[in-house]
Design a protein around this motif. Structure first.
Motif, short mmCIF file in Angstrom:
data_model
loop_
_atom_site.label_atom_id
_atom_site.label_comp_id
_atom_site.label_asym_id
_atom_site.label_seq_id
_atom_site.Cartn_x
_atom_site.Cartn_y
_atom_site.Cartn_z
N ALA A 129 6.07 -3.15 19.66
CA ALA A 129 5.41 -3.15 20.97
C ALA A 129 5.78 -1.90 21.77
CB ALA A 129 5.80 -4.41 21.75
N ALA A 130 7.05 -1.49 21.71
CA ALA A 130 7.47 -0.27 22.42
C ALA A 130 6.80 0.96 21.83
CB ALA A 130 9.00 -0.13 22.37
N LEU A 131 6.71 1.01 20.51
CA LEU A 131 6.05 2.14 19.86
C LEU A 131 4.58 2.20 20.25
CD1 LEU A 131 7.76 1.79 16.38
CD2 LEU A 131 8.01 3.74 17.93
N ALA A 132 3.91 1.06 20.22
CA ALA A 132 2.48 1.01 20.58
C ALA A 132 2.27 1.42 22.03
CB ALA A 132 1.92 -0.38 20.32
N ARG A 133 3.11 0.92 22.89
CA ARG A 133 3.01 1.22 24.32
C ARG A 133 3.18 2.72 24.60
NH1 ARG A 133 6.57 -2.30 25.59
NH2 ARG A 133 8.38 -0.94 25.60
N ASN A 134 4.03 3.37 23.81
CA ASN A 134 4.33 4.78 24.05
C ASN A 134 3.43 5.73 23.27
OD1 ASN A 134 6.47 4.23 25.82
ND2 ASN A 134 7.79 3.79 24.08
N ILE A 135 3.11 5.39 22.05
CA ILE A 135 2.36 6.31 21.19
C ILE A 135 0.86 6.14 21.34
CG2 ILE A 135 1.90 6.95 18.79
CD1 ILE A 135 4.89 6.28 18.25
N ARG A 136 0.39 4.91 21.53
CA ARG A 136 -1.05 4.65 21.68
C ARG A 136 -1.29 3.80 22.92
NH1 ARG A 136 -4.62 5.63 17.01
NH2 ARG A 136 -5.97 4.79 18.59
N PRO A 137 -0.95 4.30 24.11
CA PRO A 137 -1.01 3.48 25.32
C PRO A 137 -2.42 3.04 25.70
CG PRO A 137 -0.64 5.77 25.89
CD PRO A 137 -0.53 5.67 24.40
N ASP A 138 -3.44 3.76 25.29
CA ASP A 138 -4.80 3.44 25.71
C ASP A 138 -5.63 2.74 24.64
OD1 ASP A 138 -4.25 4.73 28.10
OD2 ASP A 138 -4.93 6.66 27.33
N SER A 139 -5.01 2.39 23.52
CA SER A 139 -5.81 1.91 22.39
C SER A 139 -5.87 0.41 22.25
CB SER A 139 -5.30 2.53 21.09
OG SER A 139 -4.03 1.99 20.78
N GLY A 140 -5.19 -0.35 23.08
CA GLY A 140 -5.17 -1.80 22.88
C GLY A 140 -4.36 -2.14 21.64
N ALA A 141 -4.97 -2.91 20.75
CA ALA A 141 -4.28 -3.30 19.52
C ALA A 141 -4.13 -2.09 18.60
CB ALA A 141 -5.05 -4.40 18.81
N TRP A 142 -2.96 -1.96 18.02
CA TRP A 142 -2.67 -0.89 17.07
C TRP A 142 -1.91 -1.51 15.90
CZ3 TRP A 142 1.85 2.96 17.31
CH2 TRP A 142 1.69 3.95 16.35
N PRO A 143 -2.64 -1.94 14.88
CA PRO A 143 -2.00 -2.64 13.75
C PRO A 143 -0.91 -1.83 13.04
CG PRO A 143 -4.40 -2.58 13.49
CD PRO A 143 -4.07 -1.81 14.72
N GLN A 144 -1.04 -0.51 13.07
CA GLN A 144 -0.07 0.33 12.37
C GLN A 144 1.28 0.38 13.08
OE1 GLN A 144 -3.15 1.20 13.23
NE2 GLN A 144 -4.26 1.72 11.35
N ALA A 145 1.37 -0.17 14.27
CA ALA A 145 2.65 -0.18 14.99
C ALA A 145 3.71 -0.94 14.19
CB ALA A 145 2.49 -0.79 16.38
N ALA A 146 3.31 -1.99 13.51
CA ALA A 146 4.27 -2.76 12.70
C ALA A 146 4.80 -1.91 11.54
CB ALA A 146 3.62 -4.03 12.17
N GLN A 147 3.92 -1.11 10.93
CA GLN A 147 4.36 -0.23 9.85
C GLN A 147 5.33 0.83 10.39
OE1 GLN A 147 0.18 0.60 8.77
NE2 GLN A 147 0.91 0.45 6.66
N LEU A 148 5.01 1.37 11.54
CA LEU A 148 5.88 2.37 12.13
C LEU A 148 7.23 1.75 12.51
CD1 LEU A 148 6.32 5.30 12.91
CD2 LEU A 148 5.18 4.82 15.10
N ALA A 149 7.21 0.53 13.02
CA ALA A 149 8.46 -0.16 13.35
C ALA A 149 9.31 -0.38 12.10
CB ALA A 149 8.17 -1.49 14.05
N ASP A 150 8.66 -0.75 11.00
CA ASP A 150 9.40 -0.91 9.74
C ASP A 150 10.00 0.43 9.29
OD1 ASP A 150 8.83 -3.63 9.63
OD2 ASP A 150 7.14 -3.37 8.24
N TYR A 151 9.21 1.50 9.43
CA TYR A 151 9.71 2.83 9.08
C TYR A 151 10.93 3.19 9.95
CZ TYR A 151 10.24 7.88 9.14
OH TYR A 151 10.77 9.14 9.10
#
Length: 180
Positions: A129-151
Protein backbone atom coordinates in the motif's frame (compact mmCIF):
# COMPACT_ATOMS: atom_id res chain seq x y z
CA UNK A 1 54.22 12.71 2.43
CA UNK A 2 51.09 13.19 4.54
CA UNK A 3 49.21 14.66 1.59
CA UNK A 4 49.89 11.56 -0.51
CA UNK A 5 48.79 9.30 2.33
CA UNK A 6 45.51 11.17 2.92
CA UNK A 7 44.85 11.59 -0.81
CA UNK A 8 45.14 7.82 -1.27
CA UNK A 9 42.52 7.23 1.45
CA UNK A 10 40.25 9.85 -0.07
CA UNK A 11 40.56 8.27 -3.53
CA UNK A 12 39.76 4.85 -2.06
CA UNK A 13 36.71 6.27 -0.29
CA UNK A 14 35.51 7.96 -3.49
CA UNK A 15 35.91 4.69 -5.41
CA UNK A 16 33.93 2.81 -2.75
CA UNK A 17 31.07 5.30 -2.62
CA UNK A 18 30.95 5.56 -6.43
CA UNK A 19 30.78 1.76 -6.73
CA UNK A 20 28.02 1.51 -4.13
CA UNK A 21 26.01 4.35 -5.63
CA UNK A 22 26.36 2.86 -9.12
CA UNK A 23 25.05 -0.48 -7.78
CA UNK A 24 22.08 1.24 -6.15
CA UNK A 25 21.19 3.13 -9.32
CA UNK A 26 21.65 0.04 -11.49
CA UNK A 27 19.33 -1.93 -9.21
CA UNK A 28 16.74 0.85 -9.43
CA UNK A 29 16.92 0.95 -13.22
CA UNK A 30 16.21 -2.76 -13.79
CA UNK A 31 13.88 -3.01 -16.77
CA UNK A 32 11.34 -5.28 -15.11
CA UNK A 33 10.25 -2.46 -12.78
CA UNK A 34 9.23 -0.26 -15.67
CA UNK A 35 8.26 -2.75 -18.38
CA UNK A 36 6.50 -5.45 -16.34
CA UNK A 37 5.57 -3.84 -13.04
CA UNK A 38 4.38 -0.56 -14.53
CA UNK A 39 6.54 1.81 -12.52
CA UNK A 40 6.34 5.06 -14.51
CA UNK A 41 9.52 5.52 -16.55
CA UNK A 42 9.55 9.25 -15.84
CA UNK A 43 11.89 11.43 -13.78
CA UNK A 44 9.57 11.04 -10.78
CA UNK A 45 9.21 7.28 -11.29
CA UNK A 46 12.99 6.92 -11.50
CA UNK A 47 13.36 9.09 -8.38
CA UNK A 48 10.97 6.74 -6.58
CA UNK A 49 12.95 3.65 -7.55
CA UNK A 50 16.34 5.13 -6.70
CA UNK A 51 14.83 6.35 -3.42
CA UNK A 52 13.51 2.86 -2.71
CA UNK A 53 16.90 1.26 -3.31
CA UNK A 54 18.68 3.98 -1.35
CA UNK A 55 16.24 3.29 1.47
CA UNK A 56 17.09 -0.44 1.31
CA UNK A 57 20.79 0.40 1.53
CA UNK A 58 20.27 2.85 4.40
CA UNK A 59 17.98 0.38 6.18
CA UNK A 60 20.70 -2.27 5.96
CA UNK A 61 23.36 0.08 7.33
CA UNK A 62 21.24 1.76 10.04
CA UNK A 63 22.65 -0.24 12.98
CA UNK A 64 26.27 -0.23 11.84
CA UNK A 65 28.94 1.89 13.50
CA UNK A 66 32.21 3.41 12.34
CA UNK A 67 33.16 3.30 8.66
CA UNK A 68 29.93 1.60 7.46
CA UNK A 69 27.85 4.32 9.09
CA UNK A 70 30.08 7.00 7.56
CA UNK A 71 29.69 5.42 4.12
CA UNK A 72 25.91 5.37 4.54
CA UNK A 73 25.96 9.10 5.32
CA UNK A 74 28.21 9.86 2.37
CA UNK A 75 25.89 7.91 0.07
CA UNK A 76 22.76 9.73 1.20
CA UNK A 77 24.63 13.01 0.62
CA UNK A 78 25.60 11.80 -2.88
CA UNK A 79 22.00 10.81 -3.56
CA UNK A 80 20.75 14.30 -2.80
CA UNK A 81 23.59 15.87 -4.82
CA UNK A 82 22.50 13.68 -7.73
CA UNK A 83 18.87 14.76 -7.27
CA UNK A 84 19.99 18.41 -7.24
CA UNK A 85 21.98 17.86 -10.43
CA UNK A 86 19.02 16.10 -12.08
CA UNK A 87 16.69 18.98 -11.24
CA UNK A 88 19.11 21.40 -12.85
CA UNK A 89 19.37 19.18 -15.94
CA UNK A 90 15.57 19.19 -16.16
CA UNK A 91 15.70 22.96 -16.37
CA UNK A 92 14.78 23.95 -12.82
CA UNK A 93 16.44 27.31 -12.18
CA UNK A 94 18.70 28.20 -9.28
CA UNK A 95 15.83 29.88 -7.44
CA UNK A 96 13.55 26.83 -7.70
CA UNK A 97 16.05 24.09 -6.80
CA UNK A 98 16.12 24.65 -2.99
CA UNK A 99 12.32 24.57 -2.75
CA UNK A 100 12.09 21.40 -4.82
CA UNK A 101 14.96 19.80 -2.90
CA UNK A 102 13.13 20.39 0.38
CA UNK A 103 10.01 18.81 -1.07
CA UNK A 104 11.92 15.81 -2.42
CA UNK A 105 13.77 15.36 0.88
CA UNK A 106 10.45 15.36 2.75
CA UNK A 107 9.12 12.84 0.24
CA UNK A 108 12.16 10.62 0.70
CA UNK A 109 12.10 10.63 4.49
CA UNK A 110 8.33 10.16 4.60
CA UNK A 111 8.63 7.13 2.37
CA UNK A 112 11.49 5.65 4.35
CA UNK A 113 9.44 5.86 7.54
CA UNK A 114 6.49 4.06 5.91
CA UNK A 115 8.68 1.40 4.28
CA UNK A 116 10.71 0.83 7.43
CA UNK A 117 7.60 0.47 9.58
CA UNK A 118 6.08 -2.08 7.19
CA UNK A 119 9.34 -4.06 6.94
CA UNK A 120 9.83 -4.08 10.70
CA UNK A 121 6.30 -5.45 11.16
CA UNK A 122 6.77 -7.86 8.22
CA UNK A 123 3.52 -6.48 6.80
CA UNK A 124 3.61 -6.99 3.03
CA UNK A 125 0.14 -5.57 2.60
CA UNK A 126 1.11 -2.29 4.31
CA UNK A 127 4.35 -2.23 2.33
CA UNK A 128 2.45 -2.74 -0.94
CA UNK A 129 0.00 0.00 0.00
CA UNK A 130 2.85 2.42 0.82
CA UNK A 131 4.60 1.59 -2.45
CA UNK A 132 1.39 2.09 -4.45
CA UNK A 133 0.62 5.35 -2.68
CA UNK A 134 4.09 6.71 -3.44
CA UNK A 135 4.96 5.26 -6.83
CA UNK A 136 1.54 5.27 -8.54
CA UNK A 137 -0.49 7.82 -6.54
CA UNK A 138 -2.94 8.60 -9.36
CA UNK A 139 -3.55 5.12 -10.72
CA UNK A 140 -6.01 3.62 -8.26
CA UNK A 141 -5.46 -0.13 -8.14
CA UNK A 142 -1.93 -1.23 -8.97
CA UNK A 143 -1.69 -5.04 -8.89
CA UNK A 144 2.09 -4.99 -9.32
CA UNK A 145 2.49 -3.33 -5.92
CA UNK A 146 2.35 -6.78 -4.30
CA UNK A 147 5.19 -7.97 -6.54
CA UNK A 148 7.24 -4.92 -5.69
CA UNK A 149 6.54 -5.44 -1.98
CA UNK A 150 7.77 -9.04 -2.29
CA UNK A 151 10.89 -7.78 -4.08
CA UNK A 152 11.54 -5.18 -1.34
CA UNK A 153 11.17 -7.77 1.42
CA UNK A 154 13.47 -10.15 -0.46
CA UNK A 155 16.01 -7.41 -1.13
CA UNK A 156 15.92 -6.44 2.53
CA UNK A 157 16.72 -10.04 3.51
CA UNK A 158 19.43 -10.34 0.84
CA UNK A 159 21.10 -7.13 2.00
CA UNK A 160 20.91 -8.23 5.64
CA UNK A 161 22.88 -11.36 4.68
CA UNK A 162 25.72 -9.27 3.21
CA UNK A 163 28.47 -8.35 5.62
CA UNK A 164 29.12 -4.75 6.54
CA UNK A 165 32.77 -5.30 5.63
CA UNK A 166 31.88 -6.37 2.09
CA UNK A 167 29.53 -3.44 1.66
CA UNK A 168 32.09 -1.05 3.14
CA UNK A 169 34.54 -2.39 0.58
CA UNK A 170 32.29 -1.14 -2.21
CA UNK A 171 30.31 -4.25 -3.08
CA UNK A 172 26.58 -4.62 -2.65
CA UNK A 173 24.26 -6.97 -4.46
CA UNK A 174 20.54 -6.48 -4.99
CA UNK A 175 18.43 -9.42 -6.17
CA UNK A 176 17.01 -9.43 -9.68
CA UNK A 177 13.25 -8.90 -9.72
CA UNK A 178 11.32 -11.67 -11.43
CA UNK A 179 9.08 -10.70 -14.35
CA UNK A 180 5.41 -11.58 -14.08
Amino acid sequence: MFQRLFRRDRNANVAITEALYASIVAAARQEVFYADWQVPDTPLGRFEMVSLHMFLFQHRMRLEQGAPRDIAQILIDEFFKDVDHSLRELGVGDMGVPKRMKKLARMYYGRTAAYSDALERDDRQALGAALARNIRPDSGAWPQAAQLADYVAGANAALAAQSAETISGGSISFPAPQAA
